[in-house]
Design a protein around this motif. Structure first.
Motif, mmCIF file in Angstrom:
data_model
loop_
_atom_site.group_PDB
_atom_site.id
_atom_site.type_symbol
_atom_site.label_atom_id
_atom_site.label_comp_id
_atom_site.label_asym_id
_atom_site.label_seq_id
_atom_site.Cartn_x
_atom_site.Cartn_y
_atom_site.Cartn_z
ATOM 1 N N ALA A 159 0.827 -1.207 0.000
ATOM 2 C CA ALA A 159 0.000 0.000 0.000
ATOM 3 C C ALA A 159 0.862 1.257 0.000
ATOM 4 N N THR A 160 1.922 1.279 0.810
ATOM 5 C CA THR A 160 2.794 2.449 0.847
ATOM 6 C C THR A 160 3.535 2.624 -0.468
ATOM 7 N N ALA A 161 3.987 1.522 -1.053
ATOM 8 C CA ALA A 161 4.675 1.607 -2.346
ATOM 9 C C ALA A 161 3.745 2.174 -3.415
ATOM 10 N N LEU A 162 2.502 1.743 -3.428
ATOM 11 C CA LEU A 162 1.538 2.277 -4.393
ATOM 12 C C LEU A 162 1.289 3.763 -4.144
ATOM 13 N N PHE A 163 1.154 4.116 -2.881
ATOM 14 C CA PHE A 163 0.915 5.512 -2.522
ATOM 15 C C PHE A 163 2.052 6.408 -2.991
ATOM 16 N N VAL A 164 3.289 6.031 -2.685
ATOM 17 C CA VAL A 164 4.439 6.842 -3.078
ATOM 18 C C VAL A 164 4.602 6.844 -4.602
ATOM 19 N N THR A 165 4.293 5.734 -5.256
ATOM 20 C CA THR A 165 4.354 5.694 -6.719
ATOM 21 C C THR A 165 3.402 6.705 -7.333
ATOM 22 N N VAL A 166 2.199 6.797 -6.791
ATOM 23 C CA VAL A 166 1.235 7.781 -7.292
ATOM 24 C C VAL A 166 1.750 9.201 -7.051
ATOM 25 N N ILE A 167 2.309 9.449 -5.874
ATOM 26 C CA ILE A 167 2.857 10.773 -5.589
ATOM 27 C C ILE A 167 3.918 11.154 -6.619
ATOM 28 N N LEU A 168 4.834 10.228 -6.874
ATOM 29 C CA LEU A 168 5.908 10.498 -7.838
ATOM 30 C C LEU A 168 5.349 10.730 -9.237
ATOM 31 N N ALA A 169 4.307 10.000 -9.598
ATOM 32 C CA ALA A 169 3.721 10.134 -10.936
ATOM 33 C C ALA A 169 2.998 11.460 -11.106
ATOM 34 N N VAL A 170 2.162 11.817 -10.141
ATOM 35 C CA VAL A 170 1.320 13.005 -10.322
ATOM 36 C C VAL A 170 2.063 14.305 -10.048
ATOM 37 N N THR A 171 3.235 14.229 -9.402
ATOM 38 C CA THR A 171 4.015 15.444 -9.160
ATOM 39 C C THR A 171 5.180 15.580 -10.134
ATOM 40 N N GLY A 172 5.307 14.675 -11.093
ATOM 41 C CA GLY A 172 6.370 14.740 -12.086
ATOM 42 C C GLY A 172 6.086 15.766 -13.174
ATOM 43 N N LYS A 173 6.996 15.864 -14.117
ATOM 44 C CA LYS A 173 6.878 16.854 -15.184
ATOM 45 C C LYS A 173 5.625 16.657 -16.017
ATOM 46 N N ARG A 174 5.166 15.428 -16.127
ATOM 47 C CA ARG A 174 3.960 15.131 -16.890
ATOM 48 C C ARG A 174 2.792 14.768 -15.978
ATOM 49 N N GLY A 175 2.872 15.245 -14.753
ATOM 50 C CA GLY A 175 1.881 14.885 -13.752
ATOM 51 C C GLY A 175 0.618 15.716 -13.807
ATOM 52 N N ALA A 176 -0.074 15.739 -12.680
ATOM 53 C CA ALA A 176 -1.402 16.354 -12.620
ATOM 54 C C ALA A 176 -1.372 17.830 -12.252
ATOM 55 N N GLY A 177 -0.207 18.386 -12.047
ATOM 56 C CA GLY A 177 -0.111 19.805 -11.746
ATOM 57 C C GLY A 177 -0.826 20.170 -10.465
ATOM 58 N N GLN A 178 -1.681 21.178 -10.513
ATOM 59 C CA GLN A 178 -2.375 21.661 -9.333
ATOM 60 C C GLN A 178 -3.411 20.671 -8.803
ATOM 61 N N LEU A 179 -3.753 19.676 -9.605
ATOM 62 C CA LEU A 179 -4.706 18.663 -9.160
ATOM 63 C C LEU A 179 -4.028 17.486 -8.450
ATOM 64 N N ALA A 180 -2.719 17.542 -8.352
ATOM 65 C CA ALA A 180 -1.987 16.438 -7.722
ATOM 66 C C ALA A 180 -2.488 16.102 -6.321
ATOM 67 N N PRO A 181 -2.768 17.093 -5.452
ATOM 68 C CA PRO A 181 -3.254 16.731 -4.115
ATOM 69 C C PRO A 181 -4.534 15.904 -4.139
ATOM 70 N N LEU A 182 -5.396 16.145 -5.109
ATOM 71 C CA LEU A 182 -6.624 15.364 -5.202
ATOM 72 C C LEU A 182 -6.312 13.901 -5.507
ATOM 73 N N ALA A 183 -5.425 13.674 -6.458
ATOM 74 C CA ALA A 183 -5.055 12.302 -6.812
ATOM 75 C C ALA A 183 -4.388 11.597 -5.639
ATOM 76 N N ILE A 184 -3.543 12.316 -4.923
ATOM 77 C CA ILE A 184 -2.837 11.729 -3.779
ATOM 78 C C ILE A 184 -3.817 11.377 -2.665
ATOM 79 N N GLY A 185 -4.705 12.298 -2.350
ATOM 80 C CA GLY A 185 -5.669 12.046 -1.290
ATOM 81 C C GLY A 185 -6.629 10.925 -1.622
#
Length: 250
Positions: A159-185
């Motif tokens: 679960a933690t690995a999946l969580f951190v993977t999502v964080i890294l994905a949505v906060t990357g250069k091609r990530g979700a930008g300002q919507l990243a907190p929504l995806a993380i939460g």
């Protein structure tokens, strides 16, 4: 742009302060929900929120904290996240220790505030919360579903690995930008719905330390696992992301 129009980078003190307050808010919101409303009145009158309510409190706490304090500190609020980001090359290793200390301080203060509230409850509310483990994470008697240690480690690491993977994905250069907190939460809501019955849903060593302080002998005895498993998951995600997506790491 003139120098007066530029925004100064947050100071170290501001970053650490944001991590303390953000982690305080997370623990206060999530553990407070677990202790006060998840099983309120044993469900009589439909006033309790159950596992779904706790999962939503976790996700919403992180979303709010990330929007409020993310621009200052990055909005980690979790040692496993900080270490995962460092492993992926997104955070300086030299700053890790200070962040971890700040997160633990914020978490313990959040749990202490809940203790102060429970002390004013009727029918020994504080003693009952402590006898029940104070929402601490673990296996056996600390697992809501009575799962064993093997199930605990699998659930927390994955679960933690999946969580951190999502964080890294949505906060990357091609990530979700300002919507990243929504995806993380929302990711936290999903994994918490799976993990709460198994482990009580940690994914966060600071949260586990804070509850174990008040959770009694069983919680303290199993605390090492609630530190090791999420950190392992975070490091796995960070190193894997760096190896697989090196070009996106920064």
């Amino acid at each position: 742009m003139s120098e007066s129009m530029t925004t100064a980078a947050p100071s170290v003190a501001a970053k650490l302060g944001a991590e303390i307050v953000g982690t305080f808010f997370l623990v206060f919101g999530v553990i407070g929900t677990a202790l006060f409303t998840a099983g309120f009145a044993a469900g009589e009158g439909g006033l309790n929120v159950g596992f779904l309510g706790v999962a939503l409190a976790l996700g919403l706490s992180v979303i709010i904290g990330a929007f409020a304090f993310g621009p200052i500190s990055g909005g980690h609020f979790n040692p496993a996240v900080t270490l995962g980001l460092a492993a992926a090359g997104r955070f300086a290793w030299r700053d890790v220790a200070a962040y971890l200390v700040a997160q633990v301080i914020g978490a313990v203060l959040g749990a202490t505030a809940l203790v102060a509230i429970l002390a004013g409850g009727k029918d020994g509310a504080l003693a009952a919360a402590q006898k029940g483990g104070f929402a601490s994470t673990g296996w056996g008697e600390l697992s809501p579903g009575g799962y064993n240690a093997a199930s605990f480690f699998i659930a927390e690491i994955v679960a933690t690995a999946l969580f951190v993977t999502v964080i890294l994905a949505v906060t990357g250069k091609r990530g979700a930008g300002q919507l990243a907190p929504l995806a993380i939460g929302l990711t936290l809501v999903v994994i918490a719905l799976l993990a709460i019955p198994v482990t009580n849903g940690s994914f966060n060593p600071a949260r586990s330390i804070a509850t174990a302080v008040y959770g009694g002998p069983a919680a303290l005895a199993q605390l090492w696992a609630s530190i090791v498993a999420p950190i392992a998951g975070g490091l796995i995600a960070g190193f894997a992301h760096k190896a697989l997506f090196e070009g996106e790491a920064k």
